[in-house]
Design an enzyme around this catalytic site. Structure first.
Site, PDB file in Angstrom:
ATOM      1  N   HIS A   7       9.987   7.471  -2.104  1.00 32.16           N
ATOM      2  CA  HIS A   7       9.584   7.126  -3.480  1.00 32.16           C
ATOM      3  C   HIS A   7       8.055   7.235  -3.563  1.00 32.16           C
ATOM      4  CE1 HIS A   7       9.811   5.534  -7.435  1.00 32.16           C
ATOM      5  NE2 HIS A   7       9.941   4.234  -7.188  1.00 32.16           N
TER       6      HIS A   7
ATOM      7  N   ASP B  21       4.061  13.446  -6.958  1.00 33.46           N
ATOM      8  CA  ASP B  21       3.303  13.072  -5.763  1.00 33.46           C
ATOM      9  C   ASP B  21       2.650  14.247  -5.051  1.00 33.46           C
ATOM     10  OD1 ASP B  21       3.911  10.294  -5.920  1.00 33.46           O
ATOM     11  OD2 ASP B  21       5.943  10.775  -5.273  1.00 33.46           O
TER      12      ASP B  21
ATOM     13  N   HIS C  12      13.701  16.048  -6.341  1.00 33.75           N
ATOM     14  CA  HIS C  12      13.823  14.873  -7.217  1.00 33.75           C
ATOM     15  C   HIS C  12      15.288  14.534  -7.436  1.00 33.75           C
ATOM     16  CE1 HIS C  12      13.126  12.088 -10.550  1.00 33.75           C
ATOM     17  NE2 HIS C  12      11.903  12.000 -10.060  1.00 33.75           N
TER      18      HIS C  12
ATOM     19  N   ARG D 123       4.562  15.796 -14.880  1.00 31.26           N
ATOM     20  CA  ARG D 123       3.420  15.010 -14.372  1.00 31.26           C
ATOM     21  C   ARG D 123       2.652  15.829 -13.340  1.00 31.26           C
ATOM     22  NH1 ARG D 123       6.810   9.891 -12.456  1.00 31.26           N
ATOM     23  NH2 ARG D 123       7.926  11.625 -11.477  1.00 31.26           N
TER      24      ARG D 123
ATOM     25  N   SER E 197      11.684   1.722  -7.966  1.00 29.83           N
ATOM     26  CA  SER E 197      10.781   0.634  -8.360  1.00 29.83           C
ATOM     27  C   SER E 197      11.210  -0.015  -9.675  1.00 29.83           C
ATOM     28  CB  SER E 197       9.337   1.121  -8.437  1.00 29.83           C
ATOM     29  OG  SER E 197       9.243   2.303  -9.199  1.00 29.83           O
TER      30      SER E 197
END
Ligand code: NMX
Ligand code: MLT
Length: 442
Positions: free
Chosen positions: A272, A374, A319, A328, A242
């Site tokens: 993604h 995610d 990743h 995160r 992105s």
């Protein structure tokens, strides 16, 4: 119109230009890295080919925004009264300037966002007019594209009177105008798709995250959940799909609206940002098979192997850069342990954290077996009542727009060039592999 933030930014830009100019003029020929055939074919993994000072991703430590780790960002940024998570507007200030805003600076940026919130009527009509079953990300992207007609940068550029050195200024105005509207756009998409179009009016006395929660119709602590969500998703250095797409499109001097709608399209891929939706879809599949019961460790292992053996990835794990559990993920896990520890879906996610990494290690394909952002975000949304998981990537997109806008403003300020790498053919690679010079084919 000028503001203290814009004046400060201008001073920082003038100083930073000297550094970039010096690197170009005096050290332009210094070699940064070499590139191998496997990097060329393998998605340019590890090739250092972009510059950004907004954030940096260390494979083991995770992301730093302007030098601050995420825990430091959460500790240092100012928070609204009674909130446990900081102002999203303050994060934008930090990403843009590198400074933690003081009270006055914070108030100014909050006011700037506030006065730019209102959506033109046609935005509602575009959302209303989208064909049934359109994915929320397709609607989101279409709306942002439609807003392109508002671009000050494009208008000024077309007037023929915009000097190169001033490109950043109308880009900054476009960025603020667009970001301020994101919560309104997203919550109306949500209302239209899942609440029969019943929209809750924006409250001008609330901050970005608070107003988002208010328009979603969800009480505390969903305001803090929203602030946390937008902040952790804001930036992940320059090479993720992105951010890179936003930068690439903006490098042709497409305006912020076209650049951000392009980044939204990139984010909407399952490898993604759409992975947060995929995680929930995968978990729901397991839950259905278990008829709601929490699986044993052994049963969960079987589900994971089943997915791998059918040639699919385990969403939320792995990743391209990270080689450790995503900080995160950890932040959201800590939040979940405090607020939703007993939630059955969280227990599924918790079990996956235990079960998946050893399996991915045993399988031996994935370079990073650990969970990414995610794997945790959807379960929090689900717990607070946002169960339409098709919508989750829109939430990621709101956060990501903040980082990409800051990046594009700086790209323009520093005069970064049109991005145009060179491609070569397979035959040329074969020549190189055989130790020959590259020869163009007829
Ligand atoms: N499940 C199964 N296989 C995996 C996984 C996974 N979670 N992660 C990597 N692999 C495989 C990968 O498909 C590749 O297989 P092959 O050699 O057959 O092509 C192999 O392991 C090597 O891949 P890596 O070099 O470890 O990963 P890469 O850098 O190519 O891709 C991802 C990174 C994130 C695309 C990959 O880990 C993945 O597909 N993860 C699942 C999807 C996901 O969670 N994406 C979200 C990423 C974060 N985000 O928000 O964007
Ligand atoms: C992101 O936040 O963009 C993802 O973790 C993907 C990446 O960094 O490549």
């Amino acid at each position: 119109m000028t503001t203290r933030l814009k004046d400060k930014l201008q001073d920082k830009i003038l100083a930073w230009r000297l550094r970039t100019d010096r690197l170009l003029k005096e050290y332009g020929d210094v070699v940064v890295n070499k590139i191998t055939i496997s990097q060329l074919i393998g998605g340019m993994r590890g090739v250092k080919s972009l510059v950004t000072d907004i954030s940096y991703l260390d494979p083991f430590e995770g992301i730093r925004y302007r030098g601050y780790t995420l825990p430091e960002v959460f500790e240092k940024l100012p928070k609204p009264e009674r909130a446990t998570m900081p102002y999203v507007e303050g994060l934008f200030y930090l990403l843009l300037t590198g400074d933690i805003p003081n009270d006055e600076e914070l108030q100014e940026i909050v006011d700037e966002f506030n006065k730019r919130r209102i959506l033109p009527r046609y935005v509602y009509e575009v959302i209303d007019g989208m064909p049934c079953c359109s994915h929320p990300m397709a609607i989101f992207s279409a709306v942002v594209t439609t807003l392109q007609r508002e671009s000050l940068f494009s208008k000024k550029y077309a007037s023929g009177k915009l000097h190169k050195l001033d490109y950043w200024d109308p880009t900054y105005e476009d960025a603020l105008n667009l970001m301020a509207k994101m919560p309104e756009i997203a919550t109306y998409i949500y209302a239209k798709l899942y609440r029969d179009g019943k929209r809750i009016q924006s409250n001008p006395f609330l901050d970005f995250g608070g107003n988002f929660a208010h328009m979603m119709g969800i009480g505390a602590p969903y305001d803090d959940v929203s602030r946390m969500h937008f902040i952790i998703h804001a930036d992940h250095e320059g090479g993720n799909v992105s951010a890179h797409t936003g930068h690439l499109v903006a490098s042709s001097l497409s305006d912020i609206y076209l650049s951000i709608s392009s980044m939204i399209n990139g984010l909407a891929g399952p490898l993604h940002g759409l992975a947060n939706q995929e995680v929930l879809r995968w978990l729901q599949g397991v839950m259905d098979k278990m008829e709601g019961r929490i699986p044993s460790e052994q049963e969960m292992k079987l589900f994971v192997w089943e997915t791998l053996k059918s040639g699919q990835v385990i969403p939320g794990f792995g990743h391209a850069v990270l080689r450790k559990t995503d900080p995160r993920y950890m932040l959201q896990r800590e939040f979940s342990l405090t607020h939703l520890k007993e939630d059955p879906l969280f227990q599924y996610v918790d079990l996956l954290y235990k079960v998946v990494p050893p399996i991915l290690l045993e399988q031996g394909n994935a370079k990073n077996p650990w969970p990414n952002v995610d794997a945790q975000s959807g379960v929090i949304q689900w717990y607070y009542g946002v169960k339409e998981y098709d919508f989750y990537t829109v939430l990621f997109g709101i956060g990501r727009a903040i980082g990409i806008c800051a990046n594009i403003i700086w790209d323009r300020a520093l005069g970064y060039s049109l991005e145009r790498p060179k491609s070569i053919t397979t035959a040329m690679l074969e020549d190189l592999a055989a130790g020959k010079e590259i020869v163009a084919e007829d």
